[in-house]
Design a protein around this motif. Structure first.
Motif, PDB file in Angstrom:
ATOM      1  N   GLY A  34     -14.529  11.110  -2.173  1.00 14.54           N
ATOM      2  CA  GLY A  34     -14.047  11.945  -1.083  1.00 14.54           C
ATOM      3  C   GLY A  34     -15.057  12.001   0.040  1.00 14.54           C
ATOM      4  N   ARG A  35     -14.762  12.813   1.017  1.00 12.00           N
ATOM      5  CA  ARG A  35     -15.629  12.982   2.184  1.00 12.00           C
ATOM      6  C   ARG A  35     -16.415  14.274   2.021  1.00 12.00           C
ATOM      7  NH1 ARG A  35     -13.948  11.507   8.299  1.00 12.00           N
ATOM      8  NH2 ARG A  35     -13.682   9.556   7.139  1.00 12.00           N
ATOM      9  N   HIS A  36     -17.731  14.198   2.274  1.00 10.23           N
ATOM     10  CA  HIS A  36     -18.579  15.373   2.121  1.00 10.23           C
ATOM     11  C   HIS A  36     -18.382  16.360   3.269  1.00 10.23           C
ATOM     12  CE1 HIS A  36     -20.789  12.602  -0.640  1.00 10.23           C
ATOM     13  NE2 HIS A  36     -20.795  13.706  -1.352  1.00 10.23           N
ATOM     14  N   GLY A  37     -18.768  17.594   2.986  1.00 11.53           N
ATOM     15  CA  GLY A  37     -18.517  18.681   3.923  1.00 11.53           C
ATOM     16  C   GLY A  37     -19.207  18.526   5.262  1.00 11.53           C
ATOM     17  N   ASP A  38     -20.287  17.729   5.328  1.00 10.31           N
ATOM     18  CA  ASP A  38     -20.973  17.539   6.603  1.00 10.31           C
ATOM     19  C   ASP A  38     -20.302  16.492   7.482  1.00 10.31           C
ATOM     20  OD1 ASP A  38     -21.626  15.177   5.327  1.00 10.31           O
ATOM     21  OD2 ASP A  38     -23.795  15.542   5.282  1.00 10.31           O
ATOM     22  N   ASN A  39     -19.249  15.829   6.959  1.00 11.73           N
ATOM     23  CA  ASN A  39     -18.529  14.781   7.685  1.00 11.73           C
ATOM     24  C   ASN A  39     -19.425  13.639   8.128  1.00 11.73           C
ATOM     25  OD1 ASN A  39     -15.733  15.581   7.678  1.00 11.73           O
ATOM     26  ND2 ASN A  39     -16.310  17.280   9.034  1.00 11.73           N
ATOM     27  N   LYS A  40     -20.479  13.398   7.350  1.00  6.91           N
ATOM     28  CA  LYS A  40     -21.366  12.271   7.637  1.00  6.91           C
ATOM     29  C   LYS A  40     -21.246  11.169   6.597  1.00  6.91           C
ATOM     30  CE  LYS A  40     -24.874  14.798  10.256  1.00  6.91           C
ATOM     31  NZ  LYS A  40     -26.332  15.085  10.384  1.00  6.91           N
ATOM     32  N   THR A  41     -20.915  11.538   5.365  1.00  9.63           N
ATOM     33  CA  THR A  41     -20.867  10.564   4.281  1.00  9.63           C
ATOM     34  C   THR A  41     -19.566  10.686   3.500  1.00  9.63           C
ATOM     35  OG1 THR A  41     -22.092  12.092   2.854  1.00  9.63           O
ATOM     36  CG2 THR A  41     -23.369  10.392   3.993  1.00  9.63           C
ATOM     37  N   GLU A  42     -19.221   9.576   2.849  1.00  8.60           N
ATOM     38  CA  GLU A  42     -18.023   9.490   2.022  1.00  8.60           C
ATOM     39  C   GLU A  42     -18.387   8.678   0.789  1.00  8.60           C
ATOM     40  OE1 GLU A  42     -13.592   7.665   2.766  1.00  8.60           O
ATOM     41  OE2 GLU A  42     -14.566   8.726   4.429  1.00  8.60           O
ATOM     42  N   ASN A  43     -17.635   8.835  -0.310  1.00 11.05           N
ATOM     43  CA  ASN A  43     -18.032   8.112  -1.515  1.00 11.05           C
ATOM     44  C   ASN A  43     -16.844   7.662  -2.349  1.00 11.05           C
ATOM     45  OD1 ASN A  43     -17.146  10.318  -3.081  1.00 11.05           O
ATOM     46  ND2 ASN A  43     -19.190  11.149  -3.362  1.00 11.05           N
ATOM     47  N   ARG A  44     -17.135   6.743  -3.278  1.00 10.52           N
ATOM     48  CA  ARG A  44     -16.288   6.423  -4.412  1.00 10.52           C
ATOM     49  C   ARG A  44     -17.185   6.480  -5.640  1.00 10.52           C
ATOM     50  NH1 ARG A  44     -12.155   1.507  -3.564  1.00 10.52           N
ATOM     51  NH2 ARG A  44     -11.246   2.531  -5.403  1.00 10.52           N
ATOM     52  N   LEU A  45     -16.577   6.596  -6.816  1.00 10.81           N
ATOM     53  CA  LEU A  45     -17.356   6.850  -8.023  1.00 10.81           C
ATOM     54  C   LEU A  45     -17.130   5.779  -9.077  1.00 10.81           C
ATOM     55  CD1 LEU A  45     -16.598  10.672  -8.425  1.00 10.81           C
ATOM     56  CD2 LEU A  45     -18.383   9.587  -7.032  1.00 10.81           C
ATOM     57  N   VAL A  46     -18.186   5.534  -9.867  1.00 13.38           N
ATOM     58  CA  VAL A  46     -18.096   4.747 -11.091  1.00 13.38           C
ATOM     59  C   VAL A  46     -18.493   5.694 -12.216  1.00 13.38           C
ATOM     60  CG1 VAL A  46     -18.953   2.764 -12.377  1.00 13.38           C
ATOM     61  CG2 VAL A  46     -18.672   2.605  -9.889  1.00 13.38           C
ATOM     62  N   LEU A  47     -17.528   6.073 -13.045  1.00 10.82           N
ATOM     63  CA  LEU A  47     -17.724   7.090 -14.075  1.00 10.82           C
ATOM     64  C   LEU A  47     -18.020   6.440 -15.424  1.00 10.82           C
ATOM     65  CD1 LEU A  47     -14.592   9.094 -12.988  1.00 10.82           C
ATOM     66  CD2 LEU A  47     -16.936   9.812 -12.571  1.00 10.82           C
ATOM     67  N   PHE A  48     -18.889   7.076 -16.204  1.00 14.50           N
ATOM     68  CA  PHE A  48     -19.278   6.537 -17.502  1.00 14.50           C
ATOM     69  C   PHE A  48     -18.977   7.535 -18.620  1.00 14.50           C
ATOM     70  CE2 PHE A  48     -22.109   4.471 -14.387  1.00 14.50           C
ATOM     71  CZ  PHE A  48     -21.733   3.159 -14.604  1.00 14.50           C
ATOM     72  N   ARG A  49     -18.866   7.020 -19.839  1.00 14.01           N
ATOM     73  CA  ARG A  49     -18.434   7.848 -20.970  1.00 14.01           C
ATOM     74  C   ARG A  49     -19.459   8.908 -21.355  1.00 14.01           C
ATOM     75  NH1 ARG A  49     -15.034   3.605 -24.839  1.00 14.01           N
ATOM     76  NH2 ARG A  49     -13.767   2.802 -23.119  1.00 14.01           N
ATOM     77  N   ASP A  50     -20.711   8.715 -20.958  1.00 12.65           N
ATOM     78  CA  ASP A  50     -21.723   9.731 -21.269  1.00 12.65           C
ATOM     79  C   ASP A  50     -21.732  10.871 -20.258  1.00 12.65           C
ATOM     80  OD1 ASP A  50     -22.845   8.478 -19.078  1.00 12.65           O
ATOM     81  OD2 ASP A  50     -24.766   8.019 -20.036  1.00 12.65           O
ATOM     82  N   GLY A  51     -20.751  10.881 -19.354  1.00 14.20           N
ATOM     83  CA  GLY A  51     -20.638  11.966 -18.383  1.00 14.20           C
ATOM     84  C   GLY A  51     -21.436  11.765 -17.122  1.00 14.20           C
ATOM     85  N   THR A  52     -22.209  10.686 -17.030  1.00 15.40           N
ATOM     86  CA  THR A  52     -22.931  10.364 -15.808  1.00 15.40           C
ATOM     87  C   THR A  52     -22.017   9.559 -14.883  1.00 15.40           C
ATOM     88  OG1 THR A  52     -23.819   8.268 -16.643  1.00 15.40           O
ATOM     89  CG2 THR A  52     -25.100  10.273 -17.081  1.00 15.40           C
ATOM     90  N   TYR A  53     -22.460   9.380 -13.643  1.00 16.68           N
ATOM     91  CA  TYR A  53     -21.689   8.512 -12.753  1.00 16.68           C
ATOM     92  C   TYR A  53     -22.578   7.925 -11.666  1.00 16.68           C
ATOM     93  CZ  TYR A  53     -21.307  12.499  -9.410  1.00 16.68           C
ATOM     94  OH  TYR A  53     -21.552  13.540  -8.544  1.00 16.68           O
ATOM     95  N   LEU A  54     -22.111   6.790 -11.168  1.00 18.78           N
ATOM     96  CA  LEU A  54     -22.734   6.123 -10.022  1.00 18.78           C
ATOM     97  C   LEU A  54     -21.943   6.523  -8.784  1.00 18.78           C
ATOM     98  CD1 LEU A  54     -24.703   4.062  -8.763  1.00 18.78           C
ATOM     99  CD2 LEU A  54     -23.052   2.278  -9.360  1.00 18.78           C
ATOM    100  N   GLU A  55     -22.611   7.163  -7.847  1.00 17.72           N
ATOM    101  CA  GLU A  55     -21.985   7.555  -6.590  1.00 17.72           C
ATOM    102  C   GLU A  55     -22.226   6.453  -5.567  1.00 17.72           C
ATOM    103  OE1 GLU A  55     -22.018  11.152  -3.267  1.00 17.72           O
ATOM    104  OE2 GLU A  55     -23.593  11.059  -4.790  1.00 17.72           O
ATOM    105  N   ILE A  56     -21.161   5.744  -5.221  1.00 17.80           N
ATOM    106  CA  ILE A  56     -21.253   4.707  -4.192  1.00 17.80           C
ATOM    107  C   ILE A  56     -20.938   5.387  -2.868  1.00 17.80           C
ATOM    108  CG2 ILE A  56     -20.381   2.497  -3.391  1.00 17.80           C
ATOM    109  CD1 ILE A  56     -19.661   1.810  -6.252  1.00 17.80           C
ATOM    110  N   ILE A  57     -21.962   5.524  -2.042  1.00 17.51           N
ATOM    111  CA  ILE A  57     -21.865   6.373  -0.852  1.00 17.51           C
ATOM    112  C   ILE A  57     -22.119   5.547   0.405  1.00 17.51           C
ATOM    113  CG2 ILE A  57     -24.303   7.084  -0.756  1.00 17.51           C
ATOM    114  CD1 ILE A  57     -23.268   9.956  -0.208  1.00 17.51           C
TER     115      ILE A  57
END
Length: 260
Positions: A34-57
């Motif tokens: 989604g788009r962050h509240g500051d309207n400067k950055t946006e992301n997509r996610l790579v989610l993993f089974r251990d509950g961590t994730y890679l934020e592609i921003i």
């Protein structure tokens, strides 16, 4: 306090969010961000089974004004990583540990953050070290809304072509003269005794039986490196054979994702 690896931040060009290159799609299942509240950055996610994730921003439209003065105004690649905890984090104790470490690295007071995803406002609180020290030590992220909103783990979205099940941690390559200081700072940040190996184990939000605990690792950068800090993400598959590392040069930056 038992800290957990929460997510790792990978900065890419804005076009990668809509049209990811093959080195992303051949290895990972992408989830919406989604788009962050500051309207400067946006992301997509790579989610993993251990509950961590890679934020592609990315900075929206690669606008230089969005980059200007931002803590992630850096070359493309892994730029930061966050920890969380199952219990509320004692920030006064965190700040005192860093003060006692004598490293000159500190943390600001927690601040609120958020983004919109599918019309839903996701909220969290974060605490950062000052801008120049971002990435040298972790920042901290605690959910205000339900964590499942921010990290919607399912079997489907955590099944990846590369076989990754979770994170093995972060490998920080730093200049020789900074190694001991930053190792001391990281030990203080995660409330761990300093070790000669410069390695500090942490947990993950979910247990996966095939996986070992992730760690923050520091090592001296190779001679000739012109960076004071270079971050590598390490993933684990739970298999005996490791997958091929991902090493991509992106407009002068470098993406380094290792497997073990």
């Amino acid at each position: 306090m038992a800290f957990q690896l929460d997510h790792v931040v990978l900065l890419v060009p804005y076009d990668y969010l809509a049209n990811p290159p093959s080195w992303i799609t051949d290895n990972f299942t992408l989830s919406p961000g989604g788009r962050h509240g500051d309207n400067k950055t946006e992301n997509r996610l790579v989610l993993f089974r251990d509950g961590t994730y890679l934020e592609i921003i990315a900075f929206i439209n690669d606008d230089p004004e969005n980059r200007r003065g931002h803590w992630w105004d850096r070359p493309y690649g892994v730029v930061d990583y966050a920890l969380t905890a199952a219990q509320p984090i004692d920030y006064d104790a965190l700040i005192k540990r860093l003060e006692k470490s004598g490293t000159g690295i500190a943390y600001a007071e927690p601040k609120s953050g958020g983004r919109m995803t599918d019309g839903k406002e996701i909220r969290w609180n974060v605490t950062f070290p000052p801008g120049p020290d971002r990435g040298k030590v972790p920042f901290f992220c605690e959910d205000v809304t339900d964590r499942q909103w921010r990290v919607p783990i399912t079997e489907r979205n955590t099944t990846h072509p590369c076989g990754a099940l979770g994170m093995a941690g972060i490998l920080s390559e730093v200049k020789k003269e900074d190694l001991d200081r930053l190792s001391t700072a990281n030990a203080a940040a995660v409330d761990s005794p300093q070790q000669s190996s410069h390695r500090y184990e942490i947990g993950t939000p979910k247990a996966v039986s095939q996986l070992k605990k992730p760690a923050i690792r520091l090592q001296e950068a190779l001679k000739g490196s012109d960076r004071s800090l270079f971050l590598n993400l390490i993933l684990q598959t739970g298999r005996r054979e490791s997958s091929r590392p991902i090493y991509e040069v992106v407009d002068g930056g470098v993406v380094s994702i290792l497997f073990e």
